[in-house]
Design a protein around this motif. Structure first.
Motif, short mmCIF file in Angstrom:
data_model
loop_
_atom_site.label_atom_id
_atom_site.label_comp_id
_atom_site.label_asym_id
_atom_site.label_seq_id
_atom_site.Cartn_x
_atom_site.Cartn_y
_atom_site.Cartn_z
N ALA A 8 -23.82 39.73 -44.64
CA ALA A 8 -23.12 38.56 -45.17
C ALA A 8 -21.66 38.92 -45.35
CB ALA A 8 -23.75 38.13 -46.49
N ALA A 9 -20.85 37.91 -45.60
CA ALA A 9 -19.41 38.15 -45.79
C ALA A 9 -18.85 37.09 -46.73
CB ALA A 9 -18.68 38.11 -44.46
N GLY A 10 -17.80 37.47 -47.44
CA GLY A 10 -17.15 36.55 -48.37
C GLY A 10 -15.78 37.04 -48.73
N ALA A 11 -15.19 36.43 -49.75
CA ALA A 11 -13.84 36.82 -50.14
C ALA A 11 -13.58 36.52 -51.61
CB ALA A 11 -12.80 36.10 -49.29
N VAL A 12 -12.71 37.33 -52.18
CA VAL A 12 -12.16 37.02 -53.50
C VAL A 12 -10.95 36.12 -53.26
CG1 VAL A 12 -11.03 37.94 -55.55
CG2 VAL A 12 -12.95 39.19 -54.52
N LEU A 69 -11.77 44.38 -49.09
CA LEU A 69 -11.97 44.86 -50.46
C LEU A 69 -13.16 45.81 -50.59
CD1 LEU A 69 -11.32 41.62 -52.54
CD2 LEU A 69 -9.78 43.56 -52.21
N GLY A 70 -13.98 45.88 -49.57
CA GLY A 70 -15.12 46.77 -49.66
C GLY A 70 -16.43 46.09 -49.30
N ILE A 71 -17.50 46.83 -49.52
CA ILE A 71 -18.83 46.39 -49.11
C ILE A 71 -19.79 46.55 -50.28
CG2 ILE A 71 -20.73 46.79 -47.50
CD1 ILE A 71 -18.67 48.09 -45.62
N SER A 72 -20.60 45.52 -50.51
CA SER A 72 -21.70 45.62 -51.48
C SER A 72 -23.01 45.75 -50.73
CB SER A 72 -21.76 44.36 -52.36
OG SER A 72 -20.69 44.33 -53.26
#
Length: 312
Positions: A8-12, A69-72
């Motif tokens: 998945a992918a997203g953004a702040v 920003l990184g990966i969770s």
């Protein structure tokens, strides 16, 4: 990518409100939780493409990605691992004005909060860690960024199979497909300029991107392989101009020239040269590296570099 993991992918998403940085959180209808905008990769999508699409669907906002920003990574109840890639994304006043959000079956509400409040509102620890990664950028004075996207042309007819001048060698069928495939990924950063070597293989590589964005291709010998091999290329002045402009730009060039392009970006921004610079320049055909720089202070050095390849 692993076949077993869910990607998945997203953004702040962030903006200034009364001079203070606020980030966007979503209140999800079904789960009754508070989280960062994100969603699963659709078949055939790249992660940056997913991030932009999901933010649009969940928040009604059209965004351009910024710094990664990184990966969770965490386990789901069914035992599968979910891996989520995140970027920062500044939300412009125009994007706010044209937002199409209305409460729906997936997202009940969206809310702009300070970073401090976000840490307490979020329902999940991995989300807080991503907010913390964004906060570190803010603490160092890096919020607004732009990108120089160094792109290697698509797969080309081999010199031994071409009778004309080297600069006129065309793309192969695979190269044409690569040129089309990179468009939805590169447009996730909303470039404002497209600069290309004068060679046919470079101009043809960025032609689909130019058609999709409406941006005119600027052809220049500065990044041409012929000029580079003859000692006539002027990479330094070209990169200097791009850094001074502080606008996201695509620079399409050749394998032998790309190390010089990345080297000059490092020099123009006061960045210490390391292996990561060389790695970012070692691109396969149709691949590109996104070099993120501070729009407020480019001389602070390269903020981040990410590399992407077409799935072809």
């Amino acid at each position: 990518m692993s076949d077993l993991a869910i990607y998945a992918a997203g953004a702040v998403c962030w903006r200034l409100i009364d001079g203070k940085i606020h980030v966007l959180l979503i209140h999800r209808t079904v789960y009754g939780d508070v989280t960062i905008p994100k969603g699963k990769v659709d078949p055939g999508e790249t992660l940056p493409q997913t991030a932009v699409r999901e933010i649009g669907e969940e928040t009604g906002l059209a965004v351009a990605l910024g710094v990664p920003l990184g990966i969770s990574a965490y386990s789901l109840l069914n035992g599968r691992e979910k891996i989520v890639h995140y970027w920062a994304a500044e939300i412009t006043p125009a994007a706010i004005q044209h937002s199409t959000f209305v409460p729906n079956g997936e997202v009940a509400a969206i809310e702009w909060v300070t970073i401090k409040k976000a840490r307490t509102y979020l329902s999940y620890t991995p989300d807080v860690e991503i907010i913390d990664a964004f906060a570190k950028l803010v603490d160092t004075g890096v919020t607004r960024t732009f990108a120089l996207i160094a792109l290697r042309h698509g797969k080309t007819v081999q010199p031994g199979n071409w009778d004309g001048p080297d600069c006129s060698r065309p793309l192969t069928e695979r190269g044409v497909k690569q040129a089309a495939a990179i468009v939805p990924t590169i447009t996730a950063w909303q470039p404002l300029r497209i600069v290309s070597s004068t060679a046919t293989r470079c101009v043809t590589t960025v032609a689909p991107l130019a058609a999709a964005t409406g941006i005119q291709i600027k052809r220049t010998e500065r990044y041409s392989q012929d000029a580079f091999e003859q000692g006539l290329a002027d990479v330094r002045s070209g990169i200097g101009k791009r850094v001074r402009s502080r606008k996201t730009a695509v620079i399409c060039s050749h394998g032998p020239v790309l190390p010089e392009i990345l080297h000059e970006i490092a020099l123009a921004t006061g960045t210490t040269h390391g292996a990561y610079i060389s790695d970012a320049a070692a691109l396969e055909t149709g691949s590109f590296s996104v070099v993120h720089l501070s729009a407020d202070n480019p001389s602070a050095g390269i903020v981040a570099i990410e590399t992407h390849s077409p799935a072809l």
